[in-house]
Design an enzyme around this catalytic site. Sequence first.
Site, PDB file in Angstrom:
ATOM      1  CE  LYS A 140      -0.979  -7.986  -1.814  1.00  0.00           C
ATOM      2  NZ  LYS A 140      -0.146  -6.743  -1.550  1.00  0.00           N
ATOM      3  CG  ASN A 141       2.504  -8.399   0.565  1.00  0.00           C
ATOM      4  OD1 ASN A 141       2.053  -7.981  -0.449  1.00  0.00           O
ATOM      5  ND2 ASN A 141       1.802  -8.001   1.680  1.00  0.00           N
TER       6      ASN A 141
ATOM      7  CB  CYS B 189      -2.260   3.978  -0.497  1.00  0.00           C
ATOM      8  SG  CYS B 189      -1.532   3.067   0.787  1.00  0.00           S
TER       9      CYS B 189
ATOM     10  NE  ARG C  80       2.400   1.646   2.308  1.00  0.00           N
ATOM     11  CZ  ARG C  80       1.850   0.717   1.592  1.00  0.00           C
ATOM     12  NH1 ARG C  80       0.743   0.854   1.403  1.00  0.00           N
ATOM     13  NH2 ARG C  80       2.398  -0.501   1.605  1.00  0.00           N
TER      14      ARG C  80
ATOM     15  CG  ASP D 250      -0.664  -6.890   5.557  1.00  0.00           C
ATOM     16  OD1 ASP D 250       0.182  -7.307   4.766  1.00  0.00           O
ATOM     17  OD2 ASP D 250      -0.889  -5.716   5.840  1.00  0.00           O
TER      18      ASP D 250
ATOM     19  NE  ARG E  22      -3.509  -3.337  -5.013  1.00  0.00           N
ATOM     20  CZ  ARG E  22      -3.073  -2.599  -4.331  1.00  0.00           C
ATOM     21  NH1 ARG E  22      -3.477  -1.491  -3.791  1.00  0.00           N
ATOM     22  NH2 ARG E  22      -1.504  -2.442  -4.253  1.00  0.00           N
TER      23      ARG E  22
HETATM   24  C1  EPZ Z   1       4.903  -4.284   3.005  1.00  0.00           C
HETATM   25  O1  EPZ Z   1       4.508  -2.903   2.499  1.00  0.00           O
HETATM   26  C2  EPZ Z   1       3.552  -4.953   2.464  1.00  0.00           C
HETATM   27  N1  EPZ Z   1       3.383  -4.768   1.188  1.00  0.00           N
HETATM   28  C3  EPZ Z   1       2.271  -4.512   3.249  1.00  0.00           C
HETATM   29  O2  EPZ Z   1       0.968  -5.237   2.567  1.00  0.00           O
HETATM   30  C4  EPZ Z   1       2.359  -4.627   4.503  1.00  0.00           C
HETATM   31  O3  EPZ Z   1       1.419  -4.074   5.328  1.00  0.00           O
HETATM   32  C5  EPZ Z   1       3.647  -3.873   5.224  1.00  0.00           C
HETATM   33  O4  EPZ Z   1       4.886  -4.333   4.438  1.00  0.00           O
HETATM   34  C6  EPZ Z   1       3.829  -4.128   6.693  1.00  0.00           C
HETATM   35  O5  EPZ Z   1       4.045  -5.339   7.157  1.00  0.00           O
HETATM   36  C7  EPZ Z   1       4.287  -5.751   0.396  1.00  0.00           C
HETATM   37  O6  EPZ Z   1       5.292  -6.296   0.717  1.00  0.00           O
HETATM   38  C8  EPZ Z   1       4.074  -5.581  -1.322  1.00  0.00           C
HETATM   39  P1  EPZ Z   1       6.745  -1.145   5.224  1.00  0.00           P
HETATM   40  P2  EPZ Z   1       5.917  -2.036   2.934  1.00  0.00           P
HETATM   41  O7  EPZ Z   1       8.136  -0.588   4.533  1.00  0.00           O
HETATM   42  O8  EPZ Z   1       7.020  -2.581   2.724  1.00  0.00           O
HETATM   43  C9  EPZ Z   1       7.227   3.029   7.577  1.00  0.00           C
HETATM   44  C10 EPZ Z   1      -1.084  -5.684   2.125  1.00  0.00           C
HETATM   45  O9  EPZ Z   1      -2.268  -5.405   2.632  1.00  0.00           O
HETATM   46  N2  EPZ Z   1       8.428   3.238   6.794  1.00  0.00           N
HETATM   47  O10 EPZ Z   1       7.288  -2.385   6.214  1.00  0.00           O
HETATM   48  O11 EPZ Z   1       5.539  -0.640   2.134  1.00  0.00           O
HETATM   49  C11 EPZ Z   1       5.617   2.943   7.005  1.00  0.00           C
HETATM   50  O12 EPZ Z   1       5.082   4.169   6.557  1.00  0.00           O
HETATM   51  C12 EPZ Z   1       0.121  -4.654   1.969  1.00  0.00           C
HETATM   52  O13 EPZ Z   1      -0.482  -6.738   1.486  1.00  0.00           O
HETATM   53  C13 EPZ Z   1       8.913   4.354   6.750  1.00  0.00           C
HETATM   54  O14 EPZ Z   1       8.617   5.216   7.597  1.00  0.00           O
HETATM   55  O15 EPZ Z   1       5.684  -1.495   4.527  1.00  0.00           O
HETATM   56  C14 EPZ Z   1       5.048   2.028   7.635  1.00  0.00           C
HETATM   57  O16 EPZ Z   1       4.319   2.694   8.676  1.00  0.00           O
HETATM   58  C15 EPZ Z   1      -0.291  -3.294   2.630  1.00  0.00           C
HETATM   59  N3  EPZ Z   1      10.012   4.704   5.875  1.00  0.00           N
HETATM   60  C16 EPZ Z   1       5.931   1.130   8.418  1.00  0.00           C
HETATM   61  O17 EPZ Z   1       7.289   1.770   7.889  1.00  0.00           O
HETATM   62  C17 EPZ Z   1      10.459   3.778   4.679  1.00  0.00           C
HETATM   63  O18 EPZ Z   1      11.220   4.282   3.885  1.00  0.00           O
HETATM   64  C18 EPZ Z   1       6.229  -0.409   7.605  1.00  0.00           C
HETATM   65  O19 EPZ Z   1       6.306  -0.093   6.311  1.00  0.00           O
HETATM   66  C19 EPZ Z   1       9.625   2.593   4.728  1.00  0.00           C
HETATM   67  C20 EPZ Z   1       8.436   2.405   5.603  1.00  0.00           C
END
Ligand code: EPZ
Length: 433
Positions: A22-23, A116, A121, A309, A401
């Site tokens: 999915k990701n 969420c 996020r 995850d 999802r």
């Molecule tokens: C991706 O989310 C995945 N979703 C998530 O999977 C996964 O948990 C996550 O990466 C971490 O591996 C998809 O790929 C669609 P991040 P993403 O940006 O990209 C912080 C699932 O269950 N951050 O890597 O949104 C953020 O708050 C889902 O399949 C900032 O601070 O995650 C988090 O603490 C849930 N500023 C950390 O970084 C930003 O601009 C990682 O977030 C962006 C992120």
Amino acid sequence: MDVVRIRGGRRLAGTVEIGGAKNACLPIFSACLLTAEPVTIRNVPDLSDVRFMADILERLGATVERLDPHTWRITAAQVATRAPYDLVRKMRASVCLMGPMVARMKRAEVSLPGGCVIGPRPIDLHLKGLSKLNCGVEIEAGYVKLDGSRMRGGEVFLGGRHGSTVTGTANILMAAVLTPGRTRIDSAACEPEVVDLCRLLISMGAKIEGVGSHAIHIEGVEALHGADYSVLHDRIEAGTYLLAGAITHSDITVKGAQAEHMAAFLDKLSEAGLVFEIVDAATIRVRGDQSDLRPVDVITLPHPGFPTDLQAQTCALLALIPGLSIVTERVYPNRFMHVPELGRMGADISIEGPSAVIKGGRPLSGAPVMASDLRASAALILAGLAASGETWVQRIYHLDRGYEKFDEKLASLGADVARLSDTEMPKDLSVEA
Ligand code: EPZ
């Protein structure tokens, strides 16, 4: 709404097939906006998030064809430049539209995503990265307004307080491939799903070096062409089924599980005493029936660390292992919505800051529980497999999802799992009644 009923205590056996990731699919679907030519994407899991992303692309003007349940063809001959709130708020991954929209159309308006249950996020790193490519970034009335008319290659650092950003790296990659000049992304995410996106972009004519590393170099090109691409298998779905084997003391085989993408997970669960057999590059057998398990400490980190995850699903297993296990969330410190629900089944878990302190070994008993997010849903179903009696998991739209036919796949392994209408749930158990 549907519910899932699990009658626990059954051993599992046999083989389960893993679907596409999915990701990887969600940014890959967004990348189709980068060309006016058709892009065919294969091995796409049949998930609500994927169908939703396809709807968004159609709303933006792309022609979206579903050739079969797992194959889509997307042709973005024309692309709108505004992704509205009513769409973006429902799925955070739609922030991935920013990069391709502004790269292809030179301007974009994308609603800010909400938070969420697993955390706020933010997208500050996405916006910082785009501004380093000389993209104009304004926030107005809940929308990000991007001006890409003067974009040029630049140096982008994407490290944040929780490490890198997966979709942030995807966004900057998709912006940079059509931006004149050289771009370097430091502290890029190196998740296998980001590697898959890079491979698709290269197959479309993009010039990218350092794929899979934390330092990625992109040479912008004039235009990208169509492609025919097959998505990698989902390491999170694979890990979830390996844990299903572990939690039921079963011997099952997971086809599509690529050990090279799961090293931290396999290492940690082996430390807990699980016996894995790497059958081939894309098949893992878990010998839950041969395993004498012991408590472990887990810390989630960006790849190649232990994946956040798989944290909730691992907590379900550790709740059954006698002794003290500590699970610390370094990616989403609040990602413990599954803990109170596991507690309803008898798990002894307390939250201390970013850690879950698990006093394992108490048997779990079935109960009506509530899914809160995608991975928590899977964790509750795994717990139900091991619990005595019946577990009813409600609000399983969260599950849909990210897991295709989760109930059917578990049932094919011998689990007593049924997906029912919530009207079939005993009235005194349902909170929706
Ligand atoms: C991706 O989310 C995945 N979703 C998530 O999977 C996964 O948990 C996550 O990466 C971490 O591996 C998809 O790929 C669609 P991040 P993403 O940006 O990209 C912080 C699932 O269950 N951050 O890597 O949104 C953020 O708050 C889902 O399949 C900032 O601070 O995650 C988090 O603490 C849930 N500023 C950390 O970084 C930003 O601009 C990682 O977030 C962006 C992120």
